[in-house]
Structures are given as C-alpha cells and as structure tokens.
Design an enzyme around this catalytic site. Structure first.
Site, PDB file in Angstrom:
ATOM      1  N   LYS A  76     -60.749  39.572 -76.251  1.00 33.86           N
ATOM      2  CA  LYS A  76     -60.114  38.937 -77.424  1.00 33.86           C
ATOM      3  C   LYS A  76     -60.190  39.881 -78.627  1.00 33.86           C
ATOM      4  CE  LYS A  76     -61.016  34.310 -75.725  1.00 33.86           C
ATOM      5  NZ  LYS A  76     -61.939  33.178 -75.639  1.00 33.86           N
TER       6      LYS A  76
ATOM      7  N   ASP B 238     -58.057  27.662 -81.163  1.00 35.48           N
ATOM      8  CA  ASP B 238     -58.233  27.210 -79.783  1.00 35.48           C
ATOM      9  C   ASP B 238     -57.580  25.838 -79.563  1.00 35.48           C
ATOM     10  OD1 ASP B 238     -59.423  28.757 -77.863  1.00 35.48           O
ATOM     11  OD2 ASP B 238     -61.487  28.198 -78.362  1.00 35.48           O
TER      12      ASP B 238
ATOM     13  N   GLN C 290     -67.063  30.493 -78.562  1.00 33.22           N
ATOM     14  CA  GLN C 290     -66.902  30.627 -77.108  1.00 33.22           C
ATOM     15  C   GLN C 290     -67.747  29.589 -76.374  1.00 33.22           C
ATOM     16  OE1 GLN C 290     -64.731  32.891 -75.590  1.00 33.22           O
ATOM     17  NE2 GLN C 290     -65.240  31.808 -73.713  1.00 33.22           N
TER      18      GLN C 290
END
Ligand code: NAD
Length: 305
Positions: free
Chosen positions: A63, A130, A107
């Site tokens: 990422k 997200d 995460q």
C-alpha cells in the site's frame, strides 16, 4: 472511479484480467493526483500496522509503495502488539486532525485485547478510505455517492463494468456475507444503475448449488479453497473469485500455492468469463484504495474551501 471512460475490455481466453485493470485505475489515479498537485494538494494515506503479522506487513508495504508510485504521500505507522486501546485511539485522533492526511487505514486483524469496532468507529468517516465506518456502510446502502465503499467489492464491480458484463436484471449470487466483502458486494450490486437481483449465500445456506446454478453472475468470497466446481455453475455465467487460500504444494519452493474459492479449470469450461487467482480480484483492491484516497483528498478540500 468508473470504467466508463475507457470503453469495454474484451476477455482473452475468458479471463478477466485484474492486473490490466489495476494498472489502468492506477494511471487514472496518478493523473488525478497531478491535477490535485496543481491545486496544492498532495493526497496522503496513513496506514497503522499493529504487531508483526507477516501477511499484514506485506499488504501494508505494498500500500505504501503504491501511494508513492502514484505521487501520493504514503506512511506506515508501526506499533507493537502490546499497544493499548487508548494509545491506538490517540494515534487515530492525531491522524483525524492532521490536514495532510486524507486517508486513514488501520490494518486488520488487531490483537485480541483491542476492540476493532471501536477503532474503526473512531476514524473520521471522510478519511475512512477502507469504507468500514458505519457512516460509510450506511451511505453505501442508501446509495450516497460521497461515501467510501470497501475496496474489494468496489474492485469487483469495476471489473464487471470494465468487461461490459450486463448487470441490469442479472441474477447475481454472492457466496459469503462478511462485512468486508459479501455484504458490501450485495449493497453495490443492488443499487440503481447496477440493478442486479441479488442472492446472498452463507455457511447456513441450504443446497448451495441450487442457488449458484441459476447465477448469471457468481461472486465467491467464502475463504474455502476451490469449493465451487464447474458443475455448480450455469453455462455462460460470469464468475468472480475473491478467495485467496494457501494450500500445500510440494512442487513449489515455498511448499504452498495460492488458489481461489473456485476450482478454476472446471469453472472456466462452463463460464463465459472468470477471474483467475492470482491476477484477478486481488490486484484490484489496492488500486481501489488508491482511488478512494485521491477522492478523499479532493472531497476534503471541497469541504474546507
Ligand atoms: P470471512 O471468513 O469473513 O467470510 C466468509 C463467508 O463465507 C462467511 O460469511 C461464511 O458464511 C461464508 N461461507 C464459508 N463457508 C461457506 C460454505 N461452505 N458455503 C457457503 N458459505 C460459506 O471471509 P472474507 O473476509 O469475506 O474473505 C473471503 C475470502 O476472500 C477469503 O479467502 C479472503 O482471503 C478473500 N479476500 C480477498 C481479498 C482480495 O483482495 N482479493 C480481500 C478480502 C478477502
């Protein structure tokens, strides 16, 4: 980010090519980033990584690298698995208040002593790239376009649209009802403009094959290696395999190999198009994350000015 600007892609050997589409999305995002730069904005994504899970470290590393490749700021904030909930929430608060940060991602999975839901709820919805914050989940269901949809299902819809798959009126069967893939996938497919008729199957579904065999579009996100076989697929159906499973393979140096939730060879025989694993949906997720981050930067600026 919609595929409309590019015209339909033609599937070679029935394959829906995630790598090709991901490159295309990334080049669109890079262009958007250049336009934002001209307005004095550099989109920035901050990823918080707690603990030392090797798979998470790989995802987070790619990422950050992709952000930088596209001209955005990408930072990873690494924290030990012993971090307290209060300390983690304080990091989220700092990122929420930092005007150079447009996207925040914590995460998953987090260590057991941390309440993951509380962490997700703490992220400002307009920085939640997200798309897991309840505000964004609600916006997706309502059909409000300024929210963020989770990256994996967004990538799947992009694939279908890029390959000119007829979604309006199609019977779309989704296997899996997770908050990350199955449920948001269903929300996307049922929206006006996409217009599919959606069935969501899960571990308690009776006679799974009865449902899968009438799917025009079959999307599989169950996390069960090669569970969907060719005989469960309607001839001519479009098959999207979200699954990523490592299975033993003595012929590989690592001793394992990556397979999807669909038995690829038998499924390709009957399907009209299919996503491979690897090289399918997996490639799309990071590309959509980049697209969400660039849009977050553009939208945040609009709110401030
Ligand atoms: P999950 O474990 O949270 O959910 C799995 C879902 O599948 C559950 O809702 C369960 O009810 C259903 N299910 C399990 N076994 C079933 C069965 N035998 N019949 C019918 N339904 C069944 O998983 P998830 O997070 O949604 O991920 C699913 C898969 O997708 C995993 O393999 C994961 O690694 C993969 N994944 C890939 C990406 C990507 O970028 N490609 C992103 C997220 C998840």
């Amino acid at each position: 980010m919609t595929p409309a600007a590019h015209g339909p892609v033609v599937a070679e050997n029935k394959i829906i090519d995630g790598a090709l589409l991901a490159e295309r999305i990334k080049s669109d995002v890079a262009e958007q980033v250049r336009a934002l730069e001209e307005r004095g904005i550099t989109p920035g994504l901050s990823v918080v990584l707690v603990g030392d899970d090797p798979a998470s470290a790989v995802y987070v590393g790619s990422k950050e690298r992709t952000c930088i490749e596209l001209g955005m700021h990408g930072e990873t904030i690494r924290q030990p698995a012993t971090i307290s909930q209060a300390e983690l929430l304080a990091i989220v608060d700092r990122l929420n208040d930092d005007p150079s940060v447009h996207g925040i991602l914590v995460q998953m999975p987090l260590p057991k002593h941390i309440d993951s839901d509380a962490v997700v709820r703490r992220i400002r919805p307009d920085k939640d790239v997200d798309g897991f914050h309840p505000v964004n989940v609600g916006k997706l269901l309502i059909g409000e376009k300024d929210g963020f949809a989770p990256c994996t299902p967004s990538g799947v819809l992009y694939m279908l649209q890029a390959y000119g798959v007829q979604t309006a009126g199609a019977d779309c069967v989704i296997i899996g009802r997770s908050n990350i893939v199955g449920k948001p996938m269903a929300s996307l497919m049922v929206q006006p403009g996409v217009d599919a008729t959606v069935t969501v199957c899960h571990s308690r579904t009776r006679d799974l094959a009865r449902h899968t065999r009438r799917a025009d579009i079959l999307i599989v996100a169950a996390g069960r290696a090669e569970m969907v076989t060719g005989d469960m697929i309607q001839p001519g159906a479009v098959v999207v395999d979200v699954g990523m499973n490592r299975i033993p393979d003595a012929t590989k140096r690592s001793g394992t190999r990556l397979v999807g939730d669909v038995a690829f060879a038998s499924a390709r025989e009957v399907a009209s198009m299919i996503t491979p694993v690897p090289g399918g949906v997996g490639k799309m997720t990071i590309a959509m994350l980049m697209a969400n981050t660039a849009r977050a930067a553009a939208q945040l600026r609009e709110v401030r000015s």
